[in-house]
Design a protein around this motif. Structure first.
Motif, PDB file in Angstrom:
ATOM      1  N   PRO A 113       0.816  -1.217   0.000  1.00 26.21           N
ATOM      2  CA  PRO A 113       0.000   0.000   0.000  1.00 26.21           C
ATOM      3  C   PRO A 113       0.850   1.268   0.000  1.00 26.21           C
ATOM      4  N   THR A 114       2.121   1.155   0.375  1.00 24.32           N
ATOM      5  CA  THR A 114       2.998   2.326   0.412  1.00 24.32           C
ATOM      6  C   THR A 114       3.639   2.626  -0.937  1.00 24.32           C
ATOM      7  N   ALA A 115       3.422   1.777  -1.927  1.00 25.55           N
ATOM      8  CA  ALA A 115       4.052   1.963  -3.236  1.00 25.55           C
ATOM      9  C   ALA A 115       3.573   3.260  -3.884  1.00 25.55           C
ATOM     10  N   PRO A 116       4.514   4.071  -4.371  1.00 27.34           N
ATOM     11  CA  PRO A 116       4.099   5.267  -5.096  1.00 27.34           C
ATOM     12  C   PRO A 116       3.542   4.888  -6.470  1.00 27.34           C
ATOM     13  N   ILE A 117       2.642   5.691  -6.979  1.00 25.49           N
ATOM     14  CA  ILE A 117       2.022   5.425  -8.280  1.00 25.49           C
ATOM     15  C   ILE A 117       3.074   5.338  -9.381  1.00 25.49           C
ATOM     16  N   ARG A 118       4.165   6.087  -9.264  1.00 21.41           N
ATOM     17  CA  ARG A 118       5.203   6.020 -10.304  1.00 21.41           C
ATOM     18  C   ARG A 118       5.769   4.608 -10.412  1.00 21.41           C
ATOM     19  N   ARG A 119       5.798   3.861  -9.303  1.00 16.94           N
ATOM     20  CA  ARG A 119       6.269   2.478  -9.341  1.00 16.94           C
ATOM     21  C   ARG A 119       5.286   1.594 -10.112  1.00 16.94           C
ATOM     22  N   VAL A 120       3.995   1.812  -9.882  1.00 20.53           N
ATOM     23  CA  VAL A 120       2.966   1.055 -10.607  1.00 20.53           C
ATOM     24  C   VAL A 120       3.037   1.399 -12.094  1.00 20.53           C
ATOM     25  N   ARG A 121       3.252   2.673 -12.418  1.00 19.21           N
ATOM     26  CA  ARG A 121       3.354   3.084 -13.823  1.00 19.21           C
ATOM     27  C   ARG A 121       4.562   2.443 -14.498  1.00 19.21           C
ATOM     28  N   ARG A 122       5.699   2.382 -13.804  1.00 19.22           N
ATOM     29  CA  ARG A 122       6.889   1.726 -14.390  1.00 19.22           C
ATOM     30  C   ARG A 122       6.599   0.265 -14.687  1.00 19.22           C
ATOM     31  N   TRP A 123       5.905  -0.402 -13.751  1.00 12.93           N
ATOM     32  CA  TRP A 123       5.533  -1.803 -13.963  1.00 12.93           C
ATOM     33  C   TRP A 123       4.626  -1.912 -15.194  1.00 12.93           C
ATOM     34  N   ALA A 124       3.631  -1.025 -15.307  1.00 10.08           N
ATOM     35  CA  ALA A 124       2.698  -1.075 -16.441  1.00 10.08           C
ATOM     36  C   ALA A 124       3.429  -0.813 -17.754  1.00 10.08           C
ATOM     37  N   GLN A 125       4.352   0.139 -17.764  1.00 12.59           N
ATOM     38  CA  GLN A 125       5.116   0.408 -18.980  1.00 12.59           C
ATOM     39  C   GLN A 125       5.870  -0.846 -19.424  1.00 12.59           C
ATOM     40  N   LYS A 126       6.456  -1.529 -18.466  1.00 12.45           N
ATOM     41  CA  LYS A 126       7.227  -2.736 -18.774  1.00 12.45           C
ATOM     42  C   LYS A 126       6.316  -3.871 -19.251  1.00 12.45           C
ATOM     43  N   ILE A 127       5.242  -4.129 -18.527  1.00 15.91           N
ATOM     44  CA  ILE A 127       4.371  -5.267 -18.832  1.00 15.91           C
ATOM     45  C   ILE A 127       3.651  -5.094 -20.175  1.00 15.91           C
ATOM     46  N   PHE A 128       3.370  -3.831 -20.559  1.00 15.15           N
ATOM     47  CA  PHE A 128       2.707  -3.573 -21.831  1.00 15.15           C
ATOM     48  C   PHE A 128       3.689  -3.237 -22.948  1.00 15.15           C
ATOM     49  N   GLY A 129       4.990  -3.304 -22.645  1.00 15.09           N
ATOM     50  CA  GLY A 129       6.013  -3.118 -23.666  1.00 15.09           C
ATOM     51  C   GLY A 129       6.149  -1.696 -24.178  1.00 15.09           C
ATOM     52  N   LEU A 130       5.845  -0.721 -23.357  1.00 16.88           N
ATOM     53  CA  LEU A 130       5.980   0.679 -23.759  1.00 16.88           C
ATOM     54  C   LEU A 130       7.359   1.178 -23.351  1.00 16.88           C
ATOM     55  N   THR A 131       8.151   1.577 -24.330  1.00 21.73           N
ATOM     56  CA  THR A 131       9.518   2.008 -24.052  1.00 21.73           C
ATOM     57  C   THR A 131       9.798   3.338 -24.739  1.00 21.73           C
ATOM     58  N   GLY A 132      10.928   3.889 -24.437  1.00 21.46           N
ATOM     59  CA  GLY A 132      11.363   5.128 -25.071  1.00 21.46           C
ATOM     60  C   GLY A 132      10.597   6.339 -24.575  1.00 21.46           C
ATOM     61  N   PRO A 133      10.808   7.472 -25.222  1.00 17.66           N
ATOM     62  CA  PRO A 133      10.175   8.712 -24.787  1.00 17.66           C
ATOM     63  C   PRO A 133       8.645   8.649 -24.790  1.00 17.66           C
ATOM     64  N   ALA A 134       8.066   7.903 -25.729  1.00 13.90           N
ATOM     65  CA  ALA A 134       6.602   7.820 -25.803  1.00 13.90           C
ATOM     66  C   ALA A 134       5.993   7.186 -24.557  1.00 13.90           C
ATOM     67  N   ALA A 135       6.732   6.335 -23.869  1.00 11.79           N
ATOM     68  CA  ALA A 135       6.209   5.682 -22.659  1.00 11.79           C
ATOM     69  C   ALA A 135       5.866   6.712 -21.594  1.00 11.79           C
ATOM     70  N   GLY A 136       6.592   7.818 -21.564  1.00 10.64           N
ATOM     71  CA  GLY A 136       6.335   8.873 -20.581  1.00 10.64           C
ATOM     72  C   GLY A 136       5.051   9.635 -20.833  1.00 10.64           C
ATOM     73  N   ASP A 137       4.432   9.435 -21.986  1.00 13.15           N
ATOM     74  CA  ASP A 137       3.183  10.120 -22.316  1.00 13.15           C
ATOM     75  C   ASP A 137       1.963   9.433 -21.716  1.00 13.15           C
ATOM     76  N   PHE A 138       2.155   8.289 -21.065  1.00 12.30           N
ATOM     77  CA  PHE A 138       1.036   7.527 -20.525  1.00 12.30           C
ATOM     78  C   PHE A 138       0.873   7.780 -19.030  1.00 12.30           C
ATOM     79  N   VAL A 139      -0.385   7.857 -18.604  1.00 10.31           N
ATOM     80  CA  VAL A 139      -0.726   8.073 -17.199  1.00 10.31           C
ATOM     81  C   VAL A 139      -1.684   6.982 -16.739  1.00 10.31           C
TER      82      VAL A 139
END
Length: 178
Positions: A113-139
Motif C-alpha cells: 500500500p505504500t508503493a508510489p504510483i510512479r512504481r505502478v506506472r513503471r511496472w505497467a510500462q514494462k508489462i505492456f512493452g511501452l519504451t522510449g520517450p513515448a512511454a512517458g506520455d502515458f498516465v
C-alpha cells in the motif's frame, strides 16, 4: 522565558515531523518525539487502531521492488525507523491487488500500500512493452474516469471500501494544444 517556552523549545529540539496516511485520505503532517509510542501519537491525532489496521513505514522515495512489512505494536517513533518527513501508513490492506487496463488487455500485480504510483506506472510500462520517450506520455487513471493518479501519490490512496484492490486505465495523457 517561562516554563512553557522551555517545553516548546525542548519539544522542537527532540522531535521530528512525519506524515501519517490513513486509508484514502490525504496525508497529515504530525510532530512527535523520538521516544513517543506510535499508538499514542496516532491516538492523539484521532487515528483509531484495531486488530485489522497495519502500521507500515514507507520511504519517501521507495526503491523498485521494496515492500515494507507491517510494524509490531509497542514501537516508538524512533524504534519504527521514522525519520524527518517520513511516512507512516495505517492501512487495512497488507497488499493491494492492482489491475491495469491497456487497449484490450488487463494485467494484474500486487503491491505494498505504500508503493508510489510512479512504481505502478513503471511496472505497467514494462508489462505492456511501452519504451522510449513515448512511454512517458502515458498516465494511470482511475478506471472509468478521467482522474489521473499523481506519480507521488501512494497506492493506498486509491483503495475504496476495504477491497484491497485498485483499478487503473493506462491512457495516453491528453495535452492541450495551443
Amino acid at each position: 522565558m517561562t516554563d512553557n517556552d522551555d517545553e516548546d523549545t525542548q519539544m522542537s529540539a527532540d522531535s521530528i515531523d512525519f506524515f501519517i496516511h490513513v486509508g484514502h485520505q490525504p496525508p497529515r503532517l504530525v510532530e512527535a518525539r523520538d521516544d513517543d509510542l506510535l499508538e499514542a501519537v496516532l491516538w492523539r491525532e484521532g487515528v483509531a487502531l484495531d486488530a485489522d489496521v497495519h502500521m507500515i513505514v514507507g520511504a519517501d522515495d521507495e526503491e523498485e521492488g521494496v515492500d515494507a512489512e507491517p510494524l509490531a505494536p509497542g514501537l516508538t517513533v524512533g524504534g519504527a525507523g521514522l525519520k524527518r518527513h517520513g511516512h507512516l501508513h495505517c492501512q487495512r490492506c497488507r497488499r493491494i491487488q492492482v489491475s491495469v487496463n491497456y487497449q484490450s488487455r488487463t494485467e494484474q500485480e500486487t503491491f505494498s500500500p505504500t508503493a508510489p504510483i510512479r512504481r505502478v506506472r513503471r511496472w505497467a510500462q514494462k508489462i505492456f512493452g511501452l519504451t522510449g520517450p513515448a512511454a512517458g506520455d502515458f498516465v494511470l487513471q482511475l478506471c472509468g474516469s478521467d482522474v489521473d493518479a499523481g506519480l507521488q501519490q501512494r497506492l493506498a490512496e486509491f483503495v475504496r471500501d476495504h477491497t484491497c484492490s485498485a483499478c487503473f486505465d493506462f491512457s495516453k495523457e491528453v495535452t492541450p494544444q495551443g
